[in-house]
Design a protein around this motif. Structure first.
Motif, PDB file in Angstrom:
ATOM      1  N   TYR A  19      32.260  50.091  50.458  1.00 30.81           N
ATOM      2  CA  TYR A  19      31.380  49.549  49.421  1.00 30.81           C
ATOM      3  C   TYR A  19      30.150  50.444  49.313  1.00 30.81           C
ATOM      4  CZ  TYR A  19      29.192  46.156  46.362  1.00 30.81           C
ATOM      5  OH  TYR A  19      28.633  45.550  45.272  1.00 30.81           O
ATOM      6  N   PRO A  20      29.784  50.857  48.091  1.00 28.87           N
ATOM      7  CA  PRO A  20      28.668  51.816  47.954  1.00 28.87           C
ATOM      8  C   PRO A  20      27.338  51.220  48.389  1.00 28.87           C
ATOM      9  CG  PRO A  20      29.367  50.974  45.806  1.00 28.87           C
ATOM     10  CD  PRO A  20      30.386  50.497  46.794  1.00 28.87           C
ATOM     11  N   ARG A  21      26.567  52.034  49.080  1.00 29.00           N
ATOM     12  CA  ARG A  21      25.233  51.637  49.549  1.00 29.00           C
ATOM     13  C   ARG A  21      24.230  52.687  49.082  1.00 29.00           C
ATOM     14  NH1 ARG A  21      29.062  49.718  52.913  1.00 29.00           N
ATOM     15  NH2 ARG A  21      28.707  47.767  54.054  1.00 29.00           N
ATOM     16  N   THR A  67      43.392  52.312  43.348  1.00 23.91           N
ATOM     17  CA  THR A  67      43.054  51.400  44.441  1.00 23.91           C
ATOM     18  C   THR A  67      41.864  50.507  44.105  1.00 23.91           C
ATOM     19  OG1 THR A  67      41.584  53.048  45.454  1.00 23.91           O
ATOM     20  CG2 THR A  67      43.899  53.050  46.155  1.00 23.91           C
ATOM     21  N   VAL A  68      41.346  50.632  42.883  1.00 24.13           N
ATOM     22  CA  VAL A  68      40.133  49.907  42.504  1.00 24.13           C
ATOM     23  C   VAL A  68      40.499  48.583  41.839  1.00 24.13           C
ATOM     24  CG1 VAL A  68      37.990  49.984  41.185  1.00 24.13           C
ATOM     25  CG2 VAL A  68      38.917  52.078  42.186  1.00 24.13           C
ATOM     26  N   ARG A  69      39.969  47.505  42.394  1.00 25.71           N
ATOM     27  CA  ARG A  69      40.216  46.173  41.847  1.00 25.71           C
ATOM     28  C   ARG A  69      39.147  45.840  40.805  1.00 25.71           C
ATOM     29  NH1 ARG A  69      38.963  40.648  42.784  1.00 25.71           N
ATOM     30  NH2 ARG A  69      40.787  39.275  42.634  1.00 25.71           N
ATOM     31  N   LEU A  70      39.583  45.460  39.603  1.00 24.32           N
ATOM     32  CA  LEU A  70      38.681  45.124  38.514  1.00 24.32           C
ATOM     33  C   LEU A  70      38.901  43.677  38.086  1.00 24.32           C
ATOM     34  CD1 LEU A  70      39.211  48.318  36.311  1.00 24.32           C
ATOM     35  CD2 LEU A  70      37.321  47.886  37.899  1.00 24.32           C
ATOM     36  N   ASP A 108      41.710  57.396  35.395  1.00 24.99           N
ATOM     37  CA  ASP A 108      41.442  56.023  35.840  1.00 24.99           C
ATOM     38  C   ASP A 108      40.433  55.318  34.942  1.00 24.99           C
ATOM     39  OD1 ASP A 108      43.229  56.191  37.874  1.00 24.99           O
ATOM     40  OD2 ASP A 108      41.749  56.261  39.498  1.00 24.99           O
ATOM     41  N   ARG A 109      39.397  56.041  34.543  1.00 26.85           N
ATOM     42  CA  ARG A 109      38.351  55.402  33.731  1.00 26.85           C
ATOM     43  C   ARG A 109      38.911  54.957  32.385  1.00 26.85           C
ATOM     44  NH1 ARG A 109      35.551  53.047  31.333  1.00 26.85           N
ATOM     45  NH2 ARG A 109      33.277  52.850  31.209  1.00 26.85           N
ATOM     46  N   ASP A 110      39.772  55.780  31.767  1.00 21.97           N
ATOM     47  CA  ASP A 110      40.376  55.405  30.489  1.00 21.97           C
ATOM     48  C   ASP A 110      41.315  54.211  30.658  1.00 21.97           C
ATOM     49  OD1 ASP A 110      39.039  57.405  29.145  1.00 21.97           O
ATOM     50  OD2 ASP A 110      40.684  58.848  29.334  1.00 21.97           O
ATOM     51  N   ARG A 111      42.048  54.189  31.754  1.00 20.74           N
ATOM     52  CA  ARG A 111      42.957  53.066  32.006  1.00 20.74           C
ATOM     53  C   ARG A 111      42.164  51.771  32.170  1.00 20.74           C
ATOM     54  NH1 ARG A 111      44.909  57.053  35.690  1.00 20.74           N
ATOM     55  NH2 ARG A 111      46.774  58.086  34.865  1.00 20.74           N
ATOM     56  N   ALA A 112      41.044  51.847  32.878  1.00 24.49           N
ATOM     57  CA  ALA A 112      40.219  50.655  33.095  1.00 24.49           C
ATOM     58  C   ALA A 112      39.711  50.089  31.779  1.00 24.49           C
ATOM     59  CB  ALA A 112      39.054  50.997  34.017  1.00 24.49           C
ATOM     60  N   GLY A 113      39.394  50.963  30.831  1.00 24.81           N
ATOM     61  CA  GLY A 113      38.875  50.508  29.548  1.00 24.81           C
ATOM     62  C   GLY A 113      39.869  49.698  28.732  1.00 24.81           C
ATOM     63  N   ALA A 128      33.403  46.034  31.744  1.00 26.30           N
ATOM     64  CA  ALA A 128      32.324  45.283  32.373  1.00 26.30           C
ATOM     65  C   ALA A 128      31.655  46.135  33.441  1.00 26.30           C
ATOM     66  CB  ALA A 128      32.858  44.000  32.994  1.00 26.30           C
ATOM     67  N   MET A 129      30.318  46.175  33.418  1.00 23.96           N
ATOM     68  CA  MET A 129      29.595  46.945  34.420  1.00 23.96           C
ATOM     69  C   MET A 129      29.854  46.364  35.802  1.00 23.96           C
ATOM     70  SD  MET A 129      25.932  47.778  32.633  1.00 23.96           S
ATOM     71  CE  MET A 129      25.875  48.818  31.166  1.00 23.96           C
ATOM     72  N   SER A 130      30.135  47.252  36.751  1.00 22.77           N
ATOM     73  CA  SER A 130      30.445  46.832  38.115  1.00 22.77           C
ATOM     74  C   SER A 130      30.153  47.977  39.060  1.00 22.77           C
ATOM     75  CB  SER A 130      31.919  46.434  38.231  1.00 22.77           C
ATOM     76  OG  SER A 130      32.286  46.226  39.583  1.00 22.77           O
ATOM     77  N   SER A 131      29.736  47.637  40.264  1.00 22.93           N
ATOM     78  CA  SER A 131      29.518  48.661  41.289  1.00 22.93           C
ATOM     79  C   SER A 131      30.814  49.383  41.617  1.00 22.93           C
ATOM     80  CB  SER A 131      28.939  48.018  42.555  1.00 22.93           C
ATOM     81  OG  SER A 131      27.735  47.328  42.268  1.00 22.93           O
ATOM     82  N   ARG A 132      31.936  48.730  41.393  1.00 27.30           N
ATOM     83  CA  ARG A 132      33.226  49.338  41.712  1.00 27.30           C
ATOM     84  C   ARG A 132      33.625  50.414  40.707  1.00 27.30           C
ATOM     85  NH1 ARG A 132      36.208  46.232  45.433  1.00 27.30           N
ATOM     86  NH2 ARG A 132      35.187  44.268  45.971  1.00 27.30           N
ATOM     87  N   ASN A 133      33.008  50.416  39.534  1.00 25.55           N
ATOM     88  CA  ASN A 133      33.411  51.385  38.514  1.00 25.55           C
ATOM     89  C   ASN A 133      33.217  52.825  38.975  1.00 25.55           C
ATOM     90  OD1 ASN A 133      33.955  49.171  36.947  1.00 25.55           O
ATOM     91  ND2 ASN A 133      32.271  49.478  35.511  1.00 25.55           N
ATOM     92  N   ARG A 134      32.231  53.055  39.835  1.00 28.89           N
ATOM     93  CA  ARG A 134      31.975  54.419  40.297  1.00 28.89           C
ATOM     94  C   ARG A 134      33.096  54.936  41.179  1.00 28.89           C
ATOM     95  NH1 ARG A 134      26.341  53.804  43.140  1.00 28.89           N
ATOM     96  NH2 ARG A 134      26.102  52.271  41.462  1.00 28.89           N
ATOM     97  N   ARG A 135      34.003  54.040  41.587  1.00 28.02           N
ATOM     98  CA  ARG A 135      35.137  54.466  42.406  1.00 28.02           C
ATOM     99  C   ARG A 135      36.354  54.837  41.559  1.00 28.02           C
ATOM    100  NH1 ARG A 135      35.710  49.544  46.420  1.00 28.02           N
ATOM    101  NH2 ARG A 135      37.645  50.649  46.916  1.00 28.02           N
ATOM    102  N   LEU A 136      36.219  54.760  40.240  1.00 25.91           N
ATOM    103  CA  LEU A 136      37.305  55.154  39.341  1.00 25.91           C
ATOM    104  C   LEU A 136      37.281  56.669  39.190  1.00 25.91           C
ATOM    105  CD1 LEU A 136      36.817  52.344  36.674  1.00 25.91           C
ATOM    106  CD2 LEU A 136      38.772  52.556  38.229  1.00 25.91           C
TER     107      LEU A 136
END
Length: 299
Positions: free
Chosen positions: A79-81, A279-282, A204-209, A191-199
Motif C-alpha cells: 500500500y503506497p505511503r 493485480t489491481v483491485r478496483l 492497464d490504465r485504459d482497461r480500468a477506464g 474513480a479516483m483511488s490510491s490504487r490507481n497509481r499501481r496500474l
C-alpha cells in the motif's frame, strides 16, 4: 462562528495530543470535522477536506494505514505511503490538524477488541475480503471516539463502507453526523483511488477506464426498464472483453440499505462492481435513478 483566520496546520501522533487540541476548540465553541484516510492522498481525498471546510470550523484529517482491514498481507505491504507529500497537500488545502498515529498508538500491546457489523457488511466486498469490514468498523470507531468530531466525511466510492460505518455509529450511539460526498473521477471517468497509481502494466490504465463507462451504460439501461439480469450479464461480458482479469461482483442493490435487487422496486438503487485489472483491485458504483439514499444523518 467566524472563520476569518486559518491557523497553520499542526501534526500530532498521539491520542492525548489530539484530544487536548480538540478540547480547546470545543471550549471555544468551534465545530470539528473529521476526514479519515489511509494516506496516499489524491484530489478525491482533498474534495472531502474541502467539503468539511465549507461547513465545519476546524477540520482534522487522519492518516493511518490500518492493518486490521487488510485480508492480504502483501496488499498491506505494497500500500503506497507518501507521508511528506500528503502533509504538504493537506496544509495547502487548509487542514487544521493532521492526526497520524503509529500502529502501536492505535493498537497498544494487549489490544484485543474487534467490532463486527452484520447485514450491510455481508456480500459485495464483505464476501471477497474476509474480516475487512471488522477492521474498518473497529478503526473508524476508535477515530470517532479519539477525535470527538461532530461530523465525519466519506466518499461514495466506498459505498458499502459508508453503510457499515453508519450502522456501527448508530448501533453504538456515537453522536456524529456522517456526510457522504460524491465520487471524484479522472477525466476518463475512473474513480479516483490510491490504487490507481499501481496500474502500471501495458494498457492497464485504459482497461480500468472501461469500468465507469460500462456501469454508467448499465445503469441507464436498467433505469429504462431492461431486465436487470440481462443487463448485468452483458455488462460482465463487456468488462471481461475489455481486459478485466476478474469480475468479483456486479450487483444491483437498494441505495438506502444495500438490499439485493433482482429487479427495480421503485426506490433509488445503486449498481456496484469490483474487478481486477492485472493485480489491481478496483471498485466503483453508480446510482441507477432517483436521489441518493445516503443523505447526511446523525448516527
Amino acid at each position: 462562528m467566524l472563520k476569518t483566520l486559518t491557523p497553520e496546520m499542526r501534526t500530532v501522533h498521539t491520542v492525548e495530543a489530539l484530544r487536548r487540541i480538540v478540547r480547546g476548540w470545543k471550549q471555544d465553541g468551534l465545530t470539528v470535522g473529521l476526514v479519515p484516510t489511509m494516506g496516499a492522498l489524491h484530489d478525491g481525498h482533498l474534495s472531502l477536506v474541502r467539503a468539511a471546510l465549507r461547513t465545519m470550523d476546524r477540520v482534522i484529517v487522519s492518516i493511518f494505514v490500518n492493518p486490521m482491514q487488510f485480508d492480504n498481507p502483501s496488499d498491506l505491504g505494497t500500500y503506497p505511503r507518501t507521508e511528506d507529500e500528503d502533509s504538504q497537500m493537506l496544509a495547502e488545502a487548509g487542514t487544521h490538524l493532521l492526526y497520524a498515529p503509529t500502529a502501536t498508538e492505535m493498537y497498544p500491546p494487549g489490544f484485543s477488541t474487534s467490532i463486527s457489523v452484520g447485514s450491510v457488511a455481508e456480500g459485495l466486498c464483505g464476501a471477497h475480503r474476509p474480516g475487512h469490514f471488522d477492521g474498518v468498523a473497529t478503526v473508524v470507531c476508535k477515530l470517532f471516539l479519539q477525535s470527538q468530531a461532530d461530523a465525519a466525511f466519506f466518499g461514495e466510492k466506498d459505498f458499502q463502507q459508508i453503510h457499515v460505518v453508519r450502522r456501527m455509529a448508530t448501533d453504538l450511539d456515537i453522536p456524529i453526523r456522517l456526510v457522504a460526498c460524491p465520487t471524484r473521477r479522472e477525466e476518463d471517468g475512473l474513480a479516483m483511488s490510491s490504487r490507481n497509481r499501481r496500474l502500471t502494466g501495458t494498457g492497464d490504465r485504459d482497461r480500468a477506464g472501461a469500468l465507469p463507462a460500462a456501469l454508467t451504460d448499465a445503469a441507464r439501461e436498467i433505469a429504462s426498464g431492461r431486465p436487470v439480469g440481462t443487463v448485468l450479464a452483458a455488462t460482465r461480458a463487456r468488462l471481461l472483453k475489455a481486459g478485466f482479469a476478474e469480475i468479483e461482483y456486479l450487483e444491483l442493490r437498494r441505495d438506502a440499505d444495500l438490499a439485493p435487487l433482482s429487479e427495480r422496486d421503485g426506490q433509488p438503487a445503486r449498481l456496484l462492481a469490483a474487478g481486477r485489472v492485472g493485480t489491481v483491485r478496483l471498485i466503483d458504483n453508480v446510482p441507477v435513478d432517483g436521489p441518493s439514499g445516503l443523505d447526511d444523518r446523525t448516527a
